[in-house]
Each structure stands twice: as C-alpha cells, then as structure tokens.
Design a protein around this motif. Sequence first.
Motif, PDB file in Angstrom:
ATOM      1  N   GLN A  96     127.197  45.363  46.740  1.00  0.00           N
ATOM      2  CA  GLN A  96     127.829  44.558  48.003  1.00  0.00           C
ATOM      3  C   GLN A  96     127.988  43.317  48.002  1.00  0.00           C
ATOM      4  OE1 GLN A  96     125.203  45.462  51.736  1.00  0.00           O
ATOM      5  NE2 GLN A  96     123.830  46.303  50.065  1.00  0.00           N
ATOM      6  N   THR A  97     128.568  42.621  48.124  1.00  0.00           N
ATOM      7  CA  THR A  97     129.254  41.269  47.887  1.00  0.00           C
ATOM      8  C   THR A  97     128.603  40.678  48.187  1.00  0.00           C
ATOM      9  OG1 THR A  97     130.548  40.527  49.993  1.00  0.00           O
ATOM     10  CG2 THR A  97     132.007  41.637  48.295  1.00  0.00           C
ATOM     11  N   LEU A  98     128.048  39.443  47.954  1.00  0.00           N
ATOM     12  CA  LEU A  98     126.813  38.607  48.115  1.00  0.00           C
ATOM     13  C   LEU A  98     127.968  38.208  49.639  1.00  0.00           C
ATOM     14  CD1 LEU A  98     124.378  37.085  47.834  1.00  0.00           C
ATOM     15  CD2 LEU A  98     126.152  34.740  47.157  1.00  0.00           C
ATOM     16  N   ASP A  99     128.252  37.845  50.547  1.00  0.00           N
ATOM     17  CA  ASP A  99     129.114  37.915  51.941  1.00  0.00           C
ATOM     18  C   ASP A  99     129.114  38.880  52.669  1.00  0.00           C
ATOM     19  OD1 ASP A  99     130.257  34.599  51.732  1.00  0.00           O
ATOM     20  OD2 ASP A  99     132.170  36.076  50.829  1.00  0.00           O
ATOM     21  N   GLU A 100     129.173  40.114  52.257  1.00  0.00           N
ATOM     22  CA  GLU A 100     128.335  41.137  52.770  1.00  0.00           C
ATOM     23  C   GLU A 100     126.318  41.129  52.684  1.00  0.00           C
ATOM     24  OE1 GLU A 100     131.598  44.347  51.546  1.00  0.00           O
ATOM     25  OE2 GLU A 100     130.599  44.469  50.265  1.00  0.00           O
ATOM     26  N   LEU A 101     126.065  41.321  51.783  1.00  0.00           N
ATOM     27  CA  LEU A 101     124.504  41.060  51.686  1.00  0.00           C
ATOM     28  C   LEU A 101     123.834  39.905  53.243  1.00  0.00           C
ATOM     29  CD1 LEU A 101     123.693  41.289  48.598  1.00  0.00           C
ATOM     30  CD2 LEU A 101     123.166  42.749  50.206  1.00  0.00           C
ATOM     31  N   THR A 102     124.634  39.024  52.794  1.00  0.00           N
ATOM     32  CA  THR A 102     124.788  38.047  54.118  1.00  0.00           C
ATOM     33  C   THR A 102     124.894  37.685  54.849  1.00  0.00           C
ATOM     34  OG1 THR A 102     125.310  35.822  52.374  1.00  0.00           O
ATOM     35  CG2 THR A 102     125.471  35.032  54.598  1.00  0.00           C
ATOM     36  N   ASP A 103     126.314  38.484  56.038  1.00  0.00           N
ATOM     37  CA  ASP A 103     126.169  39.449  57.161  1.00  0.00           C
ATOM     38  C   ASP A 103     125.167  40.460  57.230  1.00  0.00           C
ATOM     39  OD1 ASP A 103     128.501  37.867  57.242  1.00  0.00           O
ATOM     40  OD2 ASP A 103     130.006  39.531  56.155  1.00  0.00           O
ATOM     41  N   LYS A 104     124.427  40.848  56.793  1.00  0.00           N
ATOM     42  CA  LYS A 104     123.290  41.700  57.239  1.00  0.00           C
ATOM     43  C   LYS A 104     121.857  41.209  57.289  1.00  0.00           C
ATOM     44  CE  LYS A 104     122.941  45.840  54.407  1.00  0.00           C
ATOM     45  NZ  LYS A 104     123.074  46.714  53.679  1.00  0.00           N
ATOM     46  N   ILE A 105     121.967  40.494  57.200  1.00  0.00           N
ATOM     47  CA  ILE A 105     120.712  39.307  56.812  1.00  0.00           C
ATOM     48  C   ILE A 105     120.219  38.369  57.255  1.00  0.00           C
ATOM     49  CG2 ILE A 105     119.058  37.791  55.362  1.00  0.00           C
ATOM     50  CD1 ILE A 105     120.546  38.545  52.863  1.00  0.00           C
ATOM     51  N   LEU A 106     121.993  37.363  58.088  1.00  0.00           N
ATOM     52  CA  LEU A 106     122.066  36.226  58.826  1.00  0.00           C
ATOM     53  C   LEU A 106     121.205  36.707  60.861  1.00  0.00           C
ATOM     54  CD1 LEU A 106     123.170  34.066  59.228  1.00  0.00           C
ATOM     55  CD2 LEU A 106     125.391  34.382  60.312  1.00  0.00           C
ATOM     56  N   PRO A 107     121.410  38.042  60.868  1.00  0.00           N
ATOM     57  CA  PRO A 107     120.656  37.971  62.320  1.00  0.00           C
ATOM     58  C   PRO A 107     119.780  38.476  62.108  1.00  0.00           C
ATOM     59  CG  PRO A 107     123.147  39.477  61.916  1.00  0.00           C
ATOM     60  CD  PRO A 107     122.499  39.543  60.491  1.00  0.00           C
ATOM     61  N   GLN A 108     118.402  38.251  61.544  1.00  0.00           N
ATOM     62  CA  GLN A 108     117.191  38.289  61.281  1.00  0.00           C
ATOM     63  C   GLN A 108     116.496  36.881  61.226  1.00  0.00           C
ATOM     64  OE1 GLN A 108     115.644  42.404  59.012  1.00  0.00           O
ATOM     65  NE2 GLN A 108     117.532  42.294  58.223  1.00  0.00           N
TER      66      GLN A 108
END
Length: 489
Positions: free
Chosen positions: A47-59
């Motif tokens: 996973q790219t850092l952006d993909e990981l960030t997108d998963k984390i952000l809503p929480q």
Amino acid sequence: MLYRQKKDTYIRNYDGVGYITSTGLFNDRCTNESGTVFLCALNRKPQTLDELTDKILPQFVGVDRDTIKKDAEEFYDGLVADGFIVKGETEEELNAKDTGFTYNAVQPKTIREDFTPTIQRADSDTQEYLEKHFGDKPHLSSFQIELTSKCNERCVHCYIPHKFKLYNISDELYYNTLEQLSKMQVLSVTLSGGEPMLHPHFKEFLKAAKKYDFYVNILSNLTLLDDETVQIMKDGNVSSVQVSLYSMNPEHHDAITQLKGSFYKTRDAILKLVANDIPLHVSCPTMKGNKDDFGDVMRWCHEHKIRAQTDYIMMAQYNHETENLANRLSVEEAGKVISDIISDDLDYQNSVLEPDFVKRCNEAQFNPERRLCGVGISSCCMVADGKVYPCPGWQEMVLGNLTETPLQEIWDNNEKIKWLRGLKMKDLGGGECCKCDKAAFCAPCMVRNANESPTGDPLEINRHFCAVAAKNKQIVLAWRAAKLKELGK
C-alpha cells in the motif's frame, strides 16, 4: 513509496491495543489506541502512504490529512527500522527485503531465561502487559489444538497416560474450531498431540491454519517429517516448531522415547528444518535417563543456532498416577543440573554476581494479591475429543466441550475458568508461599500440584518443588560466595 507487513509478522487489535509480533525477530510490541489505528491499516498487500492515510483519516475527527500522513510515515518508518514491515518503490523490492527468518542472520543463544525455572518466557514484558490489560476482561490470544492423542513414542516421563492415546480429532471439529478462533481474534495456534503428524489429515490441517493468518506453532517429535511437510511449512511460513531432544547419545534418547532409532530420525529432521530456515525450539527435559547429557544437547543446538532450553521439573500424569515420576530427578540430582547450568552460562553468572543479588533474593516475596496463574487470561487448549482445558497438562480440569458449547461461551461464562482467574497467591497453601524466603527460586504451578495430589487439589503445595527451590537457592548463593572469594571481592 510502498509499505507491507512482512510475511513473518502478525498483527492483531485487542480491544484497542494494537499488537505486532515477528517470528523472525523473536520480538513484539504493543501500541496505544491511536497507534492501533495506524497498525491495523497494514496488511500483506503493498500500500502507498496515501492509501494508508486514506484508510486512517476517517477514524480521527478534527485532524487534517497532512498531519495524519506525516504521523503515518513516521510510525511506519519506525516499524521498518525495527524490522516488522518492509518499505520500497516496487513490489519486487519489497519481496527482496522480506527475507524472513534465516539461521544465517541470527544467533539465538541458549540464554539464562531458558534455563531458570523461575522465568517462564524468554521475553515476558509484552505478555505481562497484555495479561494486565486483559485482567478485567480476559482475551484469548493463544490456543493449543491436540490433533491426535496417538503417539508413536512412549516417553517414560509423559504426563499423558499411554492407555489414553487413542483418538484423532474429526475434520468437522477441527475446521469449526479454526473458524471460532478466527472470530475471537486469536493470534497463536499450536498444533500438538500425541504426535500431530500421525493424524491422516495433518498436512491439510496445517495448510488450513495458515489460511486464517494464525501464528502457527507445531509440537512434534519430528520422526515422521517428510519433504512434503517441510515444503508446506515453508510455503505457509510456519512460525515455530518445538521438538524434544533428550541426549546426543542415541541409546539414552531412545531409552526415554522407547522408540528404537528415534534419535537419528529426530536429529536428522532438526537438521533438515535448519537447512530450510524453519524456526526451531529444542527442549531437553532432564531426568534420570539423561541427567548428564543436557549440556551436550545445548552445545549442539548452539552450534546450529537453534534456540534451546532444559528443564528439570517433571509432573505426574493427569489422572494422578505417578509411575512416570520414577524418572524424575531427586533433589540432589536436580542440584547437580543447577550447578552445571551456572557453570555453563556466563550471563547467569554475571547476574548472580551483581552487588544487590543477595538483597534482591532475600527481599523477594510473592504478593498475596498477585494473580496465582495466567491460565484463562490469554490462553487455553483442547484435546482431540473436543474437551477444553486451562493448559495441556491439566486434563482433569475440564472447562467444557467444543462439540457441545461454543468456545466464546466457555471462555466468557464457564464457572471453573472464572474461579481460576480469581485465585490469588494467598490462596495457595493457605498463604504459606507468601511467607517463604525461597520465592526468588520458585515458580508455583497449579497443574503440577493438582496432578501429584491424590485429591487433585491445585492449591495443595507440592513439597518436592519446595525442596528443589531450597536446593537451587543454596547452590546459587554458595557459588556466588565462592566466586567472589576467588575474585578477591
């Protein structure tokens, strides 16, 4: 930039506490609630850092994306530096870095913690943290499944009566158990016996356990190991194989297993697993038949970079029969093993020679309010017919049966397991152990008490182990005094 969980790394979310462990590093770590969100975004796909960030952000409410991305990069780069995950520009680069466990890169020393009966784990800090965290609401993280009670060896010291080694687990029960363990977020699954490779579906069972991403351990004598099983272990990235090697003298080893030729089969299988970079843990229980042999086993294991331990503690059979104890070391014989351990282990010597060692020993006492045992807090086990027990040796303490009751219900509601969780040190022997001056050299164990007690009472003090603790203290302090005198201190 891509990030990926390593093939020998396992991640779990335990009620808001993140946990990551590596079989290649023999290391683990816990995270706080925020770190758990970052940790659990990882998986075995790049996973790219952006993909990981997108998963984390809503929480996270009220935190901007750039802040999350910066924190994520710092968090993941820390895990990369510590060897838990890999980072690279391409999937090919990730694969090249994800080497996993190899005997060429480790020096698993036979350390003091493996020798001393007062220490139950090689590294207890994380486990103690988890047990404390789960103290009010225990969480099952480790489970042992007996695939078969049948065994091709008849070890003279075994706590399982040979007359009961008759059953195979059914396919339905095994696969149903794996499903239940997965839903309960269990991390570690141990496949045992008897001899687990005697089960006709052992290979299929092993493959199935890995599909659930369990940290899989195997307890086996390895006499039935074949090339296909080795390949399955490699393909499935088996986390650990534990085997007993009783002596480097074939006659002594075979006399204990009562299986002619077992030494060569076990030794050669160990070497085959080493050659295939499969993590091994060798145990050398010491008894009358090999009381002078454990040092040779430890040295052989060290030469091959294999983690190893010895143990001079033997318990009675679970049905209270004590014929196997004829093989147990006497107090004086155990003392000889203790002396040999001190002589061979420089780390232990350095610890004993520390200036405050005697003071710490004299001040060591069991806290009356301390939990008596960790059973039922993070682990338990089952045997082939579905019965669930607190630990493998305590098969008289039946908590339930998985053919009748779901494991979650047993874990949450069984009255026996609730009783076990509530026991304190003050309950053992009416509080006698809390006043003992040998606490630093003793590790009370309810199953050893129960199996040897005619009434099966786990709170009845076993005087043999009291005597061994006293001998241990006497020998260690005498060695220390003699060594300090020799050094002129």
